[in-house]
Design a protein around this motif. Structure first.
Motif, PDB file in Angstrom:
ATOM      1  N   ASP A 185      38.402  26.277  48.482  1.00  0.00           N
ATOM      2  CA  ASP A 185      38.507  26.138  46.807  1.00  0.00           C
ATOM      3  C   ASP A 185      37.511  26.995  46.163  1.00  0.00           C
ATOM      4  O   ASP A 185      37.572  27.364  45.289  1.00  0.00           O
ATOM      5  CB  ASP A 185      37.869  24.904  46.175  1.00  0.00           C
ATOM      6  CG  ASP A 185      38.747  23.792  47.209  1.00  0.00           C
ATOM      7  OD1 ASP A 185      39.757  23.900  47.060  1.00  0.00           O
ATOM      8  OD2 ASP A 185      38.161  22.711  47.298  1.00  0.00           O
ATOM      9  N   TYR A 186      36.504  27.823  46.906  1.00  0.00           N
ATOM     10  CA  TYR A 186      35.614  28.812  46.488  1.00  0.00           C
ATOM     11  C   TYR A 186      35.683  30.066  47.115  1.00  0.00           C
ATOM     12  O   TYR A 186      35.996  30.068  48.454  1.00  0.00           O
ATOM     13  CB  TYR A 186      34.353  28.342  46.617  1.00  0.00           C
ATOM     14  CG  TYR A 186      33.932  26.749  45.715  1.00  0.00           C
ATOM     15  CD1 TYR A 186      33.621  26.999  44.329  1.00  0.00           C
ATOM     16  CD2 TYR A 186      34.321  25.690  46.238  1.00  0.00           C
ATOM     17  CE1 TYR A 186      33.384  25.637  43.545  1.00  0.00           C
ATOM     18  CE2 TYR A 186      34.030  24.340  45.583  1.00  0.00           C
ATOM     19  CZ  TYR A 186      33.726  24.581  43.994  1.00  0.00           C
ATOM     20  OH  TYR A 186      33.487  23.358  43.401  1.00  0.00           O
ATOM     21  N   ILE A 188      32.803  35.464  52.571  1.00  0.00           N
ATOM     22  CA  ILE A 188      33.298  35.263  54.023  1.00  0.00           C
ATOM     23  C   ILE A 188      34.683  34.452  54.112  1.00  0.00           C
ATOM     24  O   ILE A 188      34.955  33.593  53.181  1.00  0.00           O
ATOM     25  CB  ILE A 188      32.090  34.626  54.747  1.00  0.00           C
ATOM     26  CG1 ILE A 188      31.747  33.279  54.031  1.00  0.00           C
ATOM     27  CG2 ILE A 188      30.931  35.538  55.089  1.00  0.00           C
ATOM     28  CD1 ILE A 188      31.248  32.258  55.015  1.00  0.00           C
ATOM     29  N   LEU A 189      35.327  34.578  55.029  1.00  0.00           N
ATOM     30  CA  LEU A 189      36.566  33.752  55.328  1.00  0.00           C
ATOM     31  C   LEU A 189      36.420  32.867  56.462  1.00  0.00           C
ATOM     32  O   LEU A 189      37.280  31.876  56.528  1.00  0.00           O
ATOM     33  CB  LEU A 189      37.661  34.531  55.504  1.00  0.00           C
ATOM     34  CG  LEU A 189      38.140  35.782  54.563  1.00  0.00           C
ATOM     35  CD1 LEU A 189      38.997  36.829  54.987  1.00  0.00           C
ATOM     36  CD2 LEU A 189      38.468  35.218  53.420  1.00  0.00           C
ATOM     37  N   THR A 245      32.451  30.504  42.634  1.00  0.00           N
ATOM     38  CA  THR A 245      31.809  31.270  43.601  1.00  0.00           C
ATOM     39  C   THR A 245      30.497  30.146  44.375  1.00  0.00           C
ATOM     40  O   THR A 245      30.062  29.578  43.426  1.00  0.00           O
ATOM     41  CB  THR A 245      31.243  32.426  43.346  1.00  0.00           C
ATOM     42  OG1 THR A 245      32.227  33.414  42.884  1.00  0.00           O
ATOM     43  CG2 THR A 245      30.741  32.969  44.531  1.00  0.00           C
ATOM     44  N   ILE A 246      30.407  30.156  45.563  1.00  0.00           N
ATOM     45  CA  ILE A 246      29.296  29.407  46.318  1.00  0.00           C
ATOM     46  C   ILE A 246      28.445  30.554  46.823  1.00  0.00           C
ATOM     47  O   ILE A 246      29.001  31.373  47.840  1.00  0.00           O
ATOM     48  CB  ILE A 246      29.903  28.479  47.037  1.00  0.00           C
ATOM     49  CG1 ILE A 246      30.313  27.210  46.268  1.00  0.00           C
ATOM     50  CG2 ILE A 246      28.726  27.995  48.080  1.00  0.00           C
ATOM     51  CD1 ILE A 246      30.750  26.089  47.120  1.00  0.00           C
ATOM     52  N   ASN A 291      29.394  30.659  36.903  1.00  0.00           N
ATOM     53  CA  ASN A 291      30.325  30.449  37.604  1.00  0.00           C
ATOM     54  C   ASN A 291      30.112  30.108  39.339  1.00  0.00           C
ATOM     55  O   ASN A 291      31.002  30.229  40.089  1.00  0.00           O
ATOM     56  CB  ASN A 291      31.391  31.580  37.722  1.00  0.00           C
ATOM     57  CG  ASN A 291      32.845  31.330  37.348  1.00  0.00           C
ATOM     58  OD1 ASN A 291      33.230  30.242  37.499  1.00  0.00           O
ATOM     59  ND2 ASN A 291      33.591  32.460  36.713  1.00  0.00           N
ATOM     60  N   THR A 292      28.760  30.226  39.377  1.00  0.00           N
ATOM     61  CA  THR A 292      28.360  30.218  40.837  1.00  0.00           C
ATOM     62  C   THR A 292      27.317  28.798  41.047  1.00  0.00           C
ATOM     63  O   THR A 292      26.614  28.425  40.279  1.00  0.00           O
ATOM     64  CB  THR A 292      27.374  31.459  40.882  1.00  0.00           C
ATOM     65  OG1 THR A 292      27.887  32.436  40.365  1.00  0.00           O
ATOM     66  CG2 THR A 292      26.777  31.689  42.121  1.00  0.00           C
TER      67      THR A 292
END
Lengths: 271, 316
Positions: B20-21, B37-38, B82-83, B113-114
């Protein structure tokens, strides 16, 4: 958005000498005396300039050719569009000047913010006591805003100090502080405000000190590099004060220790 | 109340978040830095990152305005929710510092947004001195590894929503930081003129590495570029360094901080004194990145300690 400059139309351009032009711009920005704007030349950059008039419908930019932005600005003509954001800064402490005698000192294009203050004084003459004005220029050719100075001579006590007199009879020879030393102005109930090169402001301040005016009665309008003009970019910091947000006008006793600190460490060159 | 999660369930927790992020976490590539990161396996927590977290909020160069003919249009960054995961306490406090100064719309947009998730650092090195810098708890979530589990402290509603499904911890676990390096007395306002600073400034090369890696250095430059026909152009904001002479140079050529000494002192005093005068917190968060990055090994924390030592002797 904070960085987005707005378009305004240039109403009038007057060439004063090969280095200085006066731009009259139609705007309703109505700055306080001593506040400044960021003039934008898209693709070139921005530079901070003070308005030299106090008028709700126009701003006057007394501009000296100094860098890339002013070079581009100088190409503009009547009817062209110029982008501006502002006004920024706190300007002159008008509240504290009420019912006081004022000594105003301007050196070169440092004339601009001082002129906006003189305009304000003309509009609210009853709020102020005696007004004494000193202008410092290089030589007769460099005298700026001659017509206005002629007008002010009728209303206030105006002294023009020239580094080189070159036969001019209305002016006095010498730096402002030298002329002041020879014919000291009255300093009772007085506040002095000045704008110009720092070295000039320093020597004038020392002279005023000798004449009995303490540092808390003296105000400096200062210049530093500015990018954002609202206290984010950190470029104009003098120790812990932002020239853009907290100034550009400072009470001298507030800024003096900070300037002295930086000045002494500037003198020490390491390796 | 803290939440609890098994250490080996962390990857699953993060994999869910990645769906989600955009998840930004410390990684080790050619250098250690924060990066999207993925896969949770990319995360590298052993050492403090060389490149600070600020680069995500304040990119090296960022577009502000675009010019075409005489029209100016704003450019806003496009960011997904974003996280930030795995930031250390110093990294998080640096964001708190930036929040105090930056009123830049792009910065604020990214901040809104973070979500900040911190991680207790088990490996402070010999350059870390965060203990000395009076750091606060500043996070949405903070992970303490203890006894095979992560104990998760909750700092905000945004953070709470992410860990709703996790069980609550029976006892509260918070761990203290242990640094070998300390600054004892940070009251150096009166020592500006002390000649001791010249020793450090003598070593300084004005390379500006300290300001590049500092997580709280936010000074910037606004630059214009245009096509040669001047019909199109753009205005960008890029990072600037107070260690360079050009930083304070105005049109006409005057540089107000002309000497290396005045520039070096500006860095140290901004971090320890000036910012505190205005915002009541230290600008320095004690991450030690400037000390690690310095090519001539200048250690201004040592200098401050020498100052306080000499003051003590003078008092006696």
């Amino acid at each position: 958005m904070v960085y987005h400059p707005q378009p305004y139309i240039i109403d009038h351009v007057k060439t004063i000498n090969k280095e200085v032009k006066l731009f009259r711009i139609k705007s309703d920005l109505n700055p306080k005396p001593g506040q400044f704007f960021e003039i934008s030349m898209p693709g070139i950059g921005e530079c901070p300039l003070a308005s030299c008039s106090h008028n709700p419908h126009q701003i006057d930019m007394l501009t000296r050719l100094a860098g890339n932005v002013t070079t581009a600005f100088f190409q503009l003509k009547k009817g062209d569009i110029v982008h501006i954001r502002g006004p920024y800064g706190k300007g002159f402490p008008l509240g504290k000047l009420k019912n006081k005698n004022l000594i105003l000192i301007a050196g070169g294009t440092g004339l601009a913010p001082i002129t906006s203050l003189i305009n304000y004084i003309e509009q609210n003459r009853s709020h102020f006591g005696n007004i004494i004005i000193y202008f410092g220029f290089r030589n007769p050719e460099y005298i700026l805003l001659k017509d206005k100075i002629k007008e002010w001579r009728k209303k206030f006590k105006v002294t023009i100090c020239l580094d080189k007199l070159e036969g001019d009879k209305q002016c006095k020879e010498g730096f402002v502080h030298e002329v002041m030393n020879k014919a000291p102005p009255d300093t009772a109930e007085t506040i002095a405000l000045m704008c110009g090169p720092e070295i000039m402001m320093k020597s004038v301040t020392q002279t005023l000190n000798k004449l009995g005016l303490t540092d808390d009665k003296i105000y400096w309008s200062m210049e530093r590099r500015m990018e954002c003009a609202f206290g984010n970019c950190g470029r104009c910091l003098i120790q812990d004060v932002y020239v853009c947000r907290d100034g550009p006008v400072f009470r001298y006793d507030h800024i003096k220790p900070r300037l002295e600190n930086e000045e002494t460490s500037n003198k020490i060159k390491t390796h | 109340m803290q939440k609890i999660i098994k250490i080996n369930s962390l990857n699953e927790f993060l994999t869910n978040l990645i769906k989600d992020y955009t998840v930004i976490a410390p990684v080790k590539e050619r250098t250690t830095k924060f990066k999207a990161i993925l896969d949770p396996k990319q995360i590298y927590l052993d050492k403090i990152t060389k490149i600070p977290l600020k680069k995500f909020f304040l990119p090296e160069e960022e577009l502000l305005l675009a010019f075409k003919e005489n029209k100016i249009t704003e450019v806003r960054p496009k960011t997904k929710p974003t996280i930030i995961f795995g930031a250390r306490k110093c990294d998080l406090n640096a964001i708190n510092v930036l929040d105090k100064v930056m009123k830049d719309p792009n910065y604020m947009h990214r901040r809104k947004n973070t979500i900040l998730i911190g991680m207790y650092c088990t490996h402070p090195d010999k350059y870390c001195f965060c203990e000395s810098m009076e750091l606060i708890n500043f996070y949405d979530l903070f992970f303490y590894p203890y006894n095979g589990h992560y104990y998760i402290s909750i700092g905000s509603k945004k953070g709470e929503a992410l860990v709703k499904h996790l069980p609550s911890a029976k006892k509260e676990i918070t761990l203290k930081f242990k640094n070998t390096k300390k600054i004892k007395n940070k009251d150096i306002a009166a020592d500006y003129q002390n000649t001791i600073w010249e020793t450090d400034a003598n070593k300084c090369l004005s390379c500006s590495a300290c300001t590049v890696v500092c997580p709280t250095c936010n000074c910037f430059d606004i630059k214009d570029k245009s096509l040669i026909n001047k019909k199109q152009g753009r205005r960008t904001r890029s990072s600037a360094s107070c260690q360079l002479k050009s930083f304070s140079r105005v049109a006409g050529g005057k540089a107000f901080r002309d000497s290396r000494l005045s520039r070096f002192k500006h860095f140290v005093y901004h971090k320890i004194v000036y910012f505190k005068n205005r915002h009541k917190i230290y600008m320095c968060v004690g991450c030690g990145r400037c000390l690690r990055a310095c090519p001539t090994h200048i250690d201004w924390t040592k200098t401050i300690n020498i100052l306080s030592k000499t003051k003590k002797i003078q008092k006696k």
